[in-house]
Design a protein around this motif. Structure first.
Motif, short mmCIF file in Angstrom:
data_model
loop_
_atom_site.label_atom_id
_atom_site.label_comp_id
_atom_site.label_asym_id
_atom_site.label_seq_id
_atom_site.Cartn_x
_atom_site.Cartn_y
_atom_site.Cartn_z
N LEU A 449 36.89 -27.22 60.12
CA LEU A 449 36.27 -26.61 61.49
C LEU A 449 35.54 -27.59 62.18
N GLU A 450 35.85 -27.77 63.48
CA GLU A 450 35.35 -28.86 64.40
C GLU A 450 34.04 -28.27 65.25
N GLY A 451 33.38 -29.19 65.76
CA GLY A 451 32.58 -28.83 66.86
C GLY A 451 31.51 -27.76 66.50
N ALA A 452 30.90 -26.83 67.63
CA ALA A 452 29.96 -26.00 67.26
C ALA A 452 30.85 -24.72 66.65
N THR A 453 30.31 -24.52 65.26
CA THR A 453 31.08 -23.67 64.62
C THR A 453 30.33 -23.17 63.50
N GLU A 454 30.95 -22.12 62.37
CA GLU A 454 30.28 -22.04 61.35
C GLU A 454 31.05 -21.63 60.12
N GLY A 455 30.91 -22.06 58.71
CA GLY A 455 31.69 -22.12 57.89
C GLY A 455 30.84 -22.57 56.69
N ASN A 456 31.63 -23.12 55.65
CA ASN A 456 31.16 -23.45 54.16
C ASN A 456 30.95 -24.86 54.32
N LEU A 457 29.50 -25.04 53.73
CA LEU A 457 29.22 -26.60 53.75
C LEU A 457 29.87 -27.27 52.85
N CYS A 458 30.47 -28.51 53.10
CA CYS A 458 30.96 -29.50 52.10
C CYS A 458 30.39 -30.76 52.43
N ILE A 459 30.41 -31.82 51.67
CA ILE A 459 30.02 -33.22 52.15
C ILE A 459 31.46 -34.04 51.54
N THR A 460 31.72 -34.85 52.35
CA THR A 460 32.96 -35.55 52.04
C THR A 460 33.16 -36.93 51.53
N ALA A 461 31.82 -37.38 51.82
CA ALA A 461 31.61 -38.84 51.02
C ALA A 461 30.37 -38.92 50.02
N SER A 462 30.34 -39.78 48.94
CA SER A 462 29.40 -39.77 48.12
C SER A 462 28.13 -40.46 48.57
N TRP A 463 27.02 -40.38 48.00
CA TRP A 463 25.75 -40.81 48.50
C TRP A 463 24.96 -41.28 47.33
N PRO A 464 24.21 -42.15 47.38
CA PRO A 464 23.65 -42.63 46.09
C PRO A 464 22.84 -41.60 45.06
N GLY A 465 22.24 -40.70 45.68
CA GLY A 465 21.46 -39.71 44.62
C GLY A 465 22.23 -38.65 44.11
N GLN A 466 23.77 -38.80 44.44
CA GLN A 466 24.45 -37.33 43.94
C GLN A 466 24.27 -37.45 42.43
N ALA A 467 24.47 -36.11 41.98
CA ALA A 467 24.56 -35.87 40.38
C ALA A 467 25.92 -36.47 40.11
N ARG A 468 25.81 -37.11 38.94
CA ARG A 468 27.11 -37.66 38.33
C ARG A 468 27.94 -36.67 37.72
N THR A 469 27.45 -35.71 36.77
CA THR A 469 28.21 -34.88 36.02
C THR A 469 27.24 -33.64 35.61
N VAL A 470 27.82 -32.69 34.90
CA VAL A 470 26.98 -31.80 34.13
C VAL A 470 27.02 -32.14 32.62
N TYR A 471 25.88 -32.20 32.13
CA TYR A 471 25.64 -32.97 30.88
C TYR A 471 26.59 -32.17 29.69
#
Ligand code: WT7
Length: 641
Positions: A449-471
């Motif tokens: 969904l583009e522009g002003a909109t509402e939906g489910n929040l995803c993140i498309t690229a990793s960032w350094p602080g991201q969890a790596r796995t479930v133990y």
């Protein structure tokens, strides 16, 4: 909603509006260069030569892989070596205001952490071992985390409000052989029997550890298992204890968090990326200036305490205040009394606390001098505009920046927020993505969904602080976060984006509820309820609650021959507290002969949510129900009127 311009009282802000745009663009266009530059905030034994190396399909996330470092070195030793040893690292404000506050310098912090690290080594803790912490909000909690980091042990902090049952599950899940606790903790004049809870957890079948290290704090009587239990003060030593060089991707900690299914997941964070992420976000979001006093009211048992009481602030050589007590003790002015007493500049709390204090009126706030305050933070759940305005106008006298920070246990640190001085603020909106964060809103089929909109929040690229796995369960990590929308990290939150590119988190879209900023899977409460021998079936939903954000509403069917009663109600409440902890105490228990189900036997939660919200006029389509009359009965007997 009108945007509120950033207060003009800030000098030396780390980021102005122009800087934000330039830095954000760079973080998106040249992430490697950007994150290698940010990594220079930390001291590395071997500096990394590259930043991100990740894929969301298949899921494999690494940052700074060829670098080595130690976060205890960065949070403690480094500042001593740079001749700041006499600066205050931690201010401890005890539960009882009549007890004396403590100021712990970086020199002292180093001595204490080394002493505890030596105690851990003496008990046989080695690099890579998991160590469970079950601590009150006292400096020794931070020492214990840092001592683990120092020797390369992986800490798993369990919130001191969890029950022995919950603690036991978290000890066994990660195969922890060591527990650090205190005799007891104090919260608003009450004593929490932490050591007794550990004893109860370890008395369960199949739960066993090599050693329990006990901090003497309250001075209460405790039972003792010879050979297993050790007082910290008998085990410490001031022998040299160098910081273990850790590979950037070596595990730093495990923290259990609830999801929509199954038992809590042990979210795993590693060293380098988490270190860079918490150091960088703390620096920008709180605009920390040397000498300032920073106070985050969270508990170290939650990720907020990990990232923004311990690691983020201390790696920035901040003075971090730790408060043992609660906002209402001895009265509703305690937060502001502490702000005045310690001249707090930066203050970080949760909407639930703000709403509870707002209800007490302005007088408790105004009787204390808050002129030291400069930045006010909010975290843990959506903040309603009314509470936001009260925080901004009454607490902050309309001169402080408010940062509404959206993030999660899994994100390691702050993801969406305004930056003080750089952004206009909109009450109720978290604001803009932090550097490197690429949010995306998708519809239920994954359509972007583009522009002003509402939906489910995803993140498309990793960032350094991201969890790596479930133990111990990478498959579950993939299933939970990367399979709903393939190739994207799905947050579980719903979100609106406005025409200015501001993000408005609307709350969870899965079966997770947020009670007083504590995240809870409804399935966990259901499992606890059905463990009771009189309960046949349970369905748990959230409903809007004035103070807690969401309350816990439980529909319960009983086994044949059982009768509902006030006594049974009390018994079930106590039972859930025993299984999970007081934070999971049901607000409403609704006994019913049946639950609304489809013909294939699936419980229709949508209907249950509506009835719990007292919004039964708009139940939508009930034609697929096996027995529609169940619904009329539920409306008739609803609890939340
Ligand atoms: C969930 C994560 C982040 C540390 C404390 C909670 C909700 C968190 C906000 C905010 C709206 C928020 C989300 C998220 N949440 N911060 N500023 N505005 N919602 O960590 O226990 O992992 O819970 O808390 O629903 O998914 P957590």
């Amino acid at each position: 909603m009108d945007a509120i311009s950033p207060p003009a009282t800030h000098q030396n802000a780390h980021a102005k509006a122009e800087d934000y745009h330039a830095l954000y663009r760079q973080s998106a266009e040249e992430p490697d260069a950007f994150w290698l530059k940010q990594a220079e905030r930390l001291h590395w034994f071997v500096p990394p030569t590259r930043a991100g190396d990740w894929s969301f399909d298949p899921v494999d996330i690494k940052w700074y892989e060829d670098g080595t470092l130690n976060l205890c070195h960065n949070a403690v030793d480094r500042h001593v070596e740079e001749r700041h040893g006499d600066q205050t690292a931690i201010i401890f404000e005890p539960d009882d205001p009549a007890d004396e506050a403590r100021h712990i310098s970086y020199d002292e912090l180093k001595r204490e952490v080394v002493a505890m690290a030596n105690a851990l080594k003496a008990l046989g803790v080695k690099k890579g071992d998991r160590v469970t912490l079950y601590m009150p909000m006292i400096p020794e909690g931070a020492y214990a985390m840092l001592a683990c980091a120092r020797i390369g042990a992986v800490h798993s902090v369990v919130f001191g409000g969890f029950s022995p049952e919950a603690l036991a599950g978290r000890i066994t899940d990660c195969g922890s052989r060591f527990v650090i606790t205190a005799d007891a903790g104090k919260r608003g004049s009450k004593t929490v029997p932490l050591k007794a809870n550990v004893d109860a957890a370890l008395a369960q079948d199949g739960v066993d550890v090599d050693a329990v290290l006990v901090v003497k704090h309250v001075g209460s009587d405790v039972d003792w298992t010879e050979g297993r239990d050790h007082w910290l003060h008998d085990k410490v030593s001031d022998a040299a204890c160098p910081c273990e060089p850790m590979a950037a991707e070596d595990p730093l900690f495990i923290l259990y968090t609830s999801g929509s299914t199954g038992k809590p997941k042990g979210v795993l964070h590693t060293t380098g990326g988490y270190g860079v992420w918490t150091a960088t976000t703390f620096h920008y979001v709180f605009d920390y200036q040397p000498g300032e006093i920073y106070w985050c009211t969270a508990d170290i048992g939650w990720v907020t305490g990990h990232s923004y009481i311990v690691y983020g602030p201390l790696m920035n050589r901040a003075t971090s205040l730790m408060f043992e007590g609660v906002p209402s003790y001895p009265d509703a002015s305690r937060f502001w009394a502490v702000v005045e007493k310690h001249k707090v500049n930066l203050f970080y709390t949760a909407p639930t606390a703000i709403r509870a204090l707002m209800r007490e009126g302005d007088a408790p706030v105004q009787k204390h001098d808050r002129s030291s305050l400069r930045v006010l933070g909010s975290v843990g759940e959506p903040i309603n505009p009314e509470a936001w305005r009260w925080y901004y106008e009454v607490v902050g006298e309309s001169r402080c920046a408010v940062v509404d920070t959206w993030w999660q246990t899994e994100t390691g640190g702050i993801m969406i927020t305004t930056l003080p001085n750089a952004h206009a603020m909109k009450p109720g909106s978290a604001g803009k993505p932090f550097f490197g964060i690429q949010p995306q809103l998708v519809d239920n089929d994954g359509g972007v969904l583009e522009g002003a909109t509402e939906g489910n929040l995803c993140i498309t690229a990793s960032w350094p602080g991201q969890a790596r796995t479930v133990y111990g369960d990478h498959e579950r990590f993939i299933q939970t976060y990367f399979s709903t929308y393939k190739g994207k990290y799905f947050t579980g939150d719903g979100c609106r984006r406005d025409e200015d590119g501001y993000y408005w988190i609307t709350g969870r879209v899965d079966d997770v509820i947020n009670v007083s900023g504590h995240r809870m899977g409804t399935a966990e409460v259901e499992s606890a309820l059905v463990l009771h021998d009189k309960v046949c079936e349970a369905a748990v939903v959230g409903y809007p609650h004035d103070i807690k954000g969401q309350g816990i509403y439980c529909y319960v069917t009983l086994n044949a021959g059982e009768e509902s009663s006030d006594d049974l109600c009390a018994e079930l409440r106590a039972h859930v507290r025993k299984e999970i902890g007081p934070i999971a105490t049901p607000d409403h228990l609704h006994f019913t002969p049946g639950l609304p189900k489809t013909r294939s036997g699936k419980i229709m939660r949508r209907i249950l949510r509506k009835i719990a919200e007292n919004d039964y006029g708009a139940l939508g389509d009930t034609s697929t129900l096996a027995d529609p009359s169940v619904v009329d009965e539920l409306i008739e007997t609803r609890q939340n009127r």
